[in-house]
Design a protein around this motif. Structure first.
Motif, PDB file in Angstrom:
ATOM      1  N   HIS A 162      10.245  -4.525   1.450  1.00  0.00           N
ATOM      2  CA  HIS A 162       9.701  -3.331   2.103  1.00  0.00           C
ATOM      3  C   HIS A 162      10.483  -2.086   1.658  1.00  0.00           C
ATOM      4  CE1 HIS A 162       8.293  -1.464   6.221  1.00  0.00           C
ATOM      5  NE2 HIS A 162       7.863  -0.790   5.177  1.00  0.00           N
ATOM      6  N   ILE A 186       7.620   2.572   3.843  1.00  0.00           N
ATOM      7  CA  ILE A 186       6.164   2.518   3.896  1.00  0.00           C
ATOM      8  C   ILE A 186       5.753   2.280   5.346  1.00  0.00           C
ATOM      9  CG2 ILE A 186       4.146   1.159   3.186  1.00  0.00           C
ATOM     10  CD1 ILE A 186       5.748   0.498   0.598  1.00  0.00           C
ATOM     11  N   ASP A 187       4.723   3.001   5.793  1.00  0.00           N
ATOM     12  CA  ASP A 187       4.249   2.893   7.170  1.00  0.00           C
ATOM     13  C   ASP A 187       4.079   1.429   7.587  1.00  0.00           C
ATOM     14  OD1 ASP A 187       2.756   4.258   9.562  1.00  0.00           O
ATOM     15  OD2 ASP A 187       1.414   2.665   8.847  1.00  0.00           O
ATOM     16  N   THR A 188       4.506   1.112   8.801  1.00  0.00           N
ATOM     17  CA  THR A 188       4.498  -0.270   9.278  1.00  0.00           C
ATOM     18  C   THR A 188       3.104  -0.886   9.247  1.00  0.00           C
ATOM     19  OG1 THR A 188       6.372   0.217  10.734  1.00  0.00           O
ATOM     20  CG2 THR A 188       5.106  -1.763  11.218  1.00  0.00           C
ATOM     21  N   ASP A 232      -2.827   5.214   0.488  1.00  0.00           N
ATOM     22  CA  ASP A 232      -1.518   4.628   0.775  1.00  0.00           C
ATOM     23  C   ASP A 232      -1.558   3.112   0.633  1.00  0.00           C
ATOM     24  OD1 ASP A 232      -0.591   7.141   1.320  1.00  0.00           O
ATOM     25  OD2 ASP A 232      -0.635   6.923   3.503  1.00  0.00           O
ATOM     26  N   GLU A 233      -2.676   2.501   1.054  1.00  0.00           N
ATOM     27  CA  GLU A 233      -2.804   1.046   1.002  1.00  0.00           C
ATOM     28  C   GLU A 233      -2.805   0.550  -0.441  1.00  0.00           C
ATOM     29  OE1 GLU A 233      -4.062   2.489   4.889  1.00  0.00           O
ATOM     30  OE2 GLU A 233      -4.630   3.065   2.851  1.00  0.00           O
ATOM     31  N   SER A 253       9.239   0.860  -1.040  1.00  0.00           N
ATOM     32  CA  SER A 253       9.282   2.247  -0.574  1.00  0.00           C
ATOM     33  C   SER A 253      10.025   3.116  -1.574  1.00  0.00           C
ATOM     34  CB  SER A 253       9.964   2.330   0.797  1.00  0.00           C
ATOM     35  OG  SER A 253       9.284   1.543   1.760  1.00  0.00           O
ATOM     36  N   VAL A 282       0.561  -0.015   7.342  1.00  0.00           N
ATOM     37  CA  VAL A 282       0.174  -0.205   5.937  1.00  0.00           C
ATOM     38  C   VAL A 282       0.882  -1.427   5.368  1.00  0.00           C
ATOM     39  CG1 VAL A 282       0.324   0.799   3.615  1.00  0.00           C
ATOM     40  CG2 VAL A 282      -0.346   2.227   5.554  1.00  0.00           C
ATOM     41  N   TRP A 283       2.163  -1.568   5.660  1.00  0.00           N
ATOM     42  CA  TRP A 283       2.926  -2.703   5.154  1.00  0.00           C
ATOM     43  C   TRP A 283       2.387  -4.024   5.712  1.00  0.00           C
ATOM     44  CZ3 TRP A 283       5.525  -3.447   1.039  1.00  0.00           C
ATOM     45  CH2 TRP A 283       6.389  -4.549   0.909  1.00  0.00           C
TER      46      TRP A 283
END
Length: 292
Positions: free
Chosen positions: A43, A16-18, A65-66, A47, A20-21
């Motif tokens: 994480h 998952i995009d940093t 995505d969030e 994913s 967003v995470w």
């Protein structure tokens, strides 16, 4: 990416995009209780969850995505030390913007028809999808910033606890046990601890409601403030299945409140969600190997 490859095999799942995470972590303060290794494992597991489960927006919800990452993180928290194989009986998560309406009837053992139609904030279907209200997810995240104010409320953890329960058969508070990691848990002991705690909690709720002023509407804001004094969400008094799901919410979101009220139940959930045979999060495949 070598750590991720060891976790999921030769073909790594994109993380998952940093950014967003990071947003997920800021919005869920109870995740601060995880150590660095657990953060990395969650994480990666979230994913992988997004890669192997279909997410669908319903009722006009824009599935960002969030939104998906926040739900995945909370869904994976109960199986962080168990692996995604515990969730192999379903393939889809459906997200509504708010409560969704269901129309349903069932016939009990006595042949009586019951109408259970009405609004829901979440639902876990046997062998089918998990349905979630995003408004309730957001409310639970907001409440988690002040865990001392009211009992834990987390619709994602609640519904995925039901998934663990349903995976062993009917929803009765006795969840699916991992054949190796839970080998030391006796199902009879589990039921005894859960039933004793459930009976004590029902008695707490009964005593509280007996003190309500005659004019008080339990569904009102004033009624809610009375229920907020309980160690767990009053919904857990309904039956052992709901009690298990509500207690699981508290175990992850407000563990101190659960531990003080029901120490034996907290210890049992600790053995289940953090089994001593696995001191660290999964270090091998967690999706395709159900024994891990």
């Amino acid at each position: 990416m070598s750590w991720i490859k060891r976790l999921f095999g030769k073909r790594a799942t994109p993380l998952i995009d940093t950014a967003v995470w990071a947003q997920v972590l800021r919005g869920l303060p109870f995740l601060a209780a995880l150590d660095e290794n657990e953060h990395q494992a969650l994480h990666a597991l979230a994913s992988e969850f997004l890669a192997c489960k279909a997410f669908s927006g319903a009722g006009g919800l824009e599935l960002t995505d969030e939104v998906a990452a926040a739900i995945a993180a909370q869904a994976c928290l109960p199986v962080l030390h168990l692996g995604l194989g515990m969730f192999d009986d379903f393939a889809e998560v459906v997200v509504y913007p708010g409560e969704f309406h269901v129309e349903r009837e069932f016939v009990d053992d006595a042949g009586v028809v019951h109408d259970v139609s009405g609004p829901l904030s979440g639902e876990a279907m046997p062998g089918g999808p998990v349905v979630i209200s995003w408004e309730d997810v957001a409310q639970g995240a907001a409440d988690a910033h002040t865990p001392e104010a009211r009992p834990a409320y987390n619709v994602v953890i609640h519904e995925f606890a039901h998934k663990l329960d349903l995976a062993s058969g009917e929803a009765d508070g006795l969840p699916r046990f991992h054949p190796r990691l839970h080998a030391d848990i006796d199902p009879d002991d589990w039921c005894a601890v859960l039933d004793d705690a459930h009976a004590d909690f029902c008695a707490m709720v009964d005593r509280l409601e007996a003190r309500f002023p005659r004019h008080l509407d339990p569904e009102s804001e004033a009624g809610r403030r009375h229920y907020d004094t309980l160690p767990l969400d009053a919904y857990g008094a309904d039956d052992p299945a709901e009690f298990f799901a509500v207690a699981t919410e508290a175990y992850f979101v407000a563990p101190q409140r659960l531990r003080e009220a029901f120490p034996a139940l907290h210890a049992m959930l600790d053995r289940y969600y953090r089994p001593p045979l696995r001191a660290k999060p999964p270090s091998a495949r967690s999706r395709s190997d159900n024994s891990d």
